[in-house]
Scaffold this motif. Structure first.
Motif, PDB file in Angstrom:
ATOM      1  N   TYR A 120    -114.574 -86.326 -52.448  1.00 17.73           N
ATOM      2  CA  TYR A 120    -113.610 -86.569 -51.366  1.00 17.73           C
ATOM      3  C   TYR A 120    -114.168 -87.546 -50.326  1.00 17.73           C
ATOM      4  O   TYR A 120    -113.432 -88.320 -49.727  1.00 17.73           O
ATOM      5  CB  TYR A 120    -113.189 -85.264 -50.691  1.00 17.73           C
ATOM      6  N   ASP A 133    -110.770 -70.528 -54.992  1.00 19.02           N
ATOM      7  CA  ASP A 133    -109.953 -71.120 -53.930  1.00 19.02           C
ATOM      8  C   ASP A 133    -110.316 -72.578 -53.610  1.00 19.02           C
ATOM      9  O   ASP A 133    -110.206 -73.003 -52.458  1.00 19.02           O
ATOM     10  CB  ASP A 133    -110.043 -70.286 -52.638  1.00 19.02           C
ATOM     11  N   ASP A 150    -109.682 -76.686 -53.875  1.00 18.02           N
ATOM     12  CA  ASP A 150    -108.564 -77.619 -54.007  1.00 18.02           C
ATOM     13  C   ASP A 150    -109.097 -78.945 -54.561  1.00 18.02           C
ATOM     14  O   ASP A 150    -109.833 -79.659 -53.887  1.00 18.02           O
ATOM     15  CB  ASP A 150    -107.932 -77.838 -52.626  1.00 18.02           C
ATOM     16  N   THR A 202    -107.157 -81.506 -55.518  1.00 20.84           N
ATOM     17  CA  THR A 202    -106.035 -82.442 -55.466  1.00 20.84           C
ATOM     18  C   THR A 202    -106.508 -83.890 -55.546  1.00 20.84           C
ATOM     19  O   THR A 202    -107.342 -84.330 -54.745  1.00 20.84           O
ATOM     20  CB  THR A 202    -105.208 -82.242 -54.183  1.00 20.84           C
ATOM     21  N   ASN A 253    -108.011 -68.988 -58.570  1.00 15.46           N
ATOM     22  CA  ASN A 253    -107.101 -69.492 -57.532  1.00 15.46           C
ATOM     23  C   ASN A 253    -107.389 -70.949 -57.153  1.00 15.46           C
ATOM     24  O   ASN A 253    -107.248 -71.325 -55.995  1.00 15.46           O
ATOM     25  CB  ASN A 253    -107.166 -68.615 -56.272  1.00 15.46           C
ATOM     26  N   CYS A 254    -107.792 -71.746 -58.120  1.00 16.27           N
ATOM     27  CA  CYS A 254    -108.052 -73.164 -57.848  1.00 16.27           C
ATOM     28  C   CYS A 254    -106.806 -73.984 -58.161  1.00 16.27           C
ATOM     29  O   CYS A 254    -106.021 -73.626 -59.042  1.00 16.27           O
ATOM     30  CB  CYS A 254    -109.228 -73.663 -58.684  1.00 16.27           C
ATOM     31  N   ILE A 255    -106.632 -75.077 -57.439  1.00 18.00           N
ATOM     32  CA  ILE A 255    -105.487 -75.951 -57.683  1.00 18.00           C
ATOM     33  C   ILE A 255    -105.986 -77.358 -58.030  1.00 18.00           C
ATOM     34  O   ILE A 255    -106.974 -77.828 -57.482  1.00 18.00           O
ATOM     35  CB  ILE A 255    -104.498 -75.971 -56.492  1.00 18.00           C
ATOM     36  N   THR A 280    -104.502 -84.274 -60.435  1.00 21.20           N
ATOM     37  CA  THR A 280    -105.871 -84.467 -60.888  1.00 21.20           C
ATOM     38  C   THR A 280    -105.861 -85.164 -62.246  1.00 21.20           C
ATOM     39  O   THR A 280    -104.970 -84.936 -63.060  1.00 21.20           O
ATOM     40  CB  THR A 280    -106.591 -83.104 -60.973  1.00 21.20           C
ATOM     41  N   CYS A 296    -104.337 -70.970 -62.690  1.00 23.44           N
ATOM     42  CA  CYS A 296    -104.623 -72.165 -61.883  1.00 23.44           C
ATOM     43  C   CYS A 296    -103.439 -73.121 -61.973  1.00 23.44           C
ATOM     44  O   CYS A 296    -102.634 -73.058 -62.900  1.00 23.44           O
ATOM     45  CB  CYS A 296    -105.895 -72.857 -62.363  1.00 23.44           C
ATOM     46  N   SER A 297    -103.337 -74.019 -61.021  1.00 24.51           N
ATOM     47  CA  SER A 297    -102.224 -74.952 -60.952  1.00 24.51           C
ATOM     48  C   SER A 297    -102.703 -76.373 -61.257  1.00 24.51           C
ATOM     49  O   SER A 297    -103.629 -76.867 -60.605  1.00 24.51           O
ATOM     50  CB  SER A 297    -101.620 -74.880 -59.556  1.00 24.51           C
TER      51      SER A 297
END
Length: 173
Positions: free
Chosen positions: A10, A28, A30, A32, A48-50, A54, A69-70
């Motif tokens: 990032y 948890d 992110d 993105t 619980n990762c998104i 990606t 996961c999303s």
């Protein structure tokens, strides 16, 4: 360790490249917009990762758990997924190209409005998966459990010559 790579990505170019993650247990996080290139994940459990928007290029996933996961609007190209669990994961609007999946569990996963192009899926579980309004092109499915999977408005018609090549490919593979 993966959290450190994520922070670095990032802060720099949003890319994680040429890395290997073994027995990571992130929760948890992110991811993105992160781009993964030539990354290997082995025995990792993501909670619980998104991963929206990606990108995964030439990545390998072995015995990992990404349940629930999303991955909305994600992009996968030339990846290998082996013995992984994606139960209840969401891939809505995603593109998966030239990727192989073997001995993996995608039951209850959601691929609505996704593109599966030139994928090979073998000995995997897609029970009650949602593939509504998706496009499936030039793909091979062998020993895949699609019991109660939803294919509403997903075209499943191919020419006779394609079916012949599909059958021949399945026998050779």
């Amino acid at each position: 360790m993966i959290a450190g790579y994520l922070i670095n990505a990032y802060e720099n170019d949003d890319t994680i490249k040429d890395a290997e993650f073994v027995q990571e247990d992130p929760e948890d996080l992110d991811f993105t917009g992160i781009r993964f290139e030539d990354v290997v994940f082995t025995k990792c459990v993501f909670r619980n990762c998104i991963f929206p928007k990606t990108e995964f290029y030439s990545c390998r996933f072995v015995s990992c758990d990404f349940s629930n996961c999303s991955f909305e609007d994600s992009y996968w190209k030339t990846c290998k997924i082996e013995k992984c669990k994606f139960t209840g994961a969401s891939f809505t609007g995603s593109t998966v190209k030239e990727t192989s999946v073997s001995e993996s569990n995608f039951s209850y996963s959601n691929f609505t409005d996704s593109l599966l192009d030139s994928v090979k899926i073998v000995s995997s579980d897609f029970r009650q998966a949602n593939l509504m309004q998706s496009v499936i092109k030039k793909s091979v499915f062998r020993e895949v459990n699609f019991t109660s999977a939803e294919f509403f408005r997903t075209p499943l018609k191919w020419s006779t010559s394609y079916w012949s090549s599909l059958i021949a490919s399945s026998m050779v593979i």
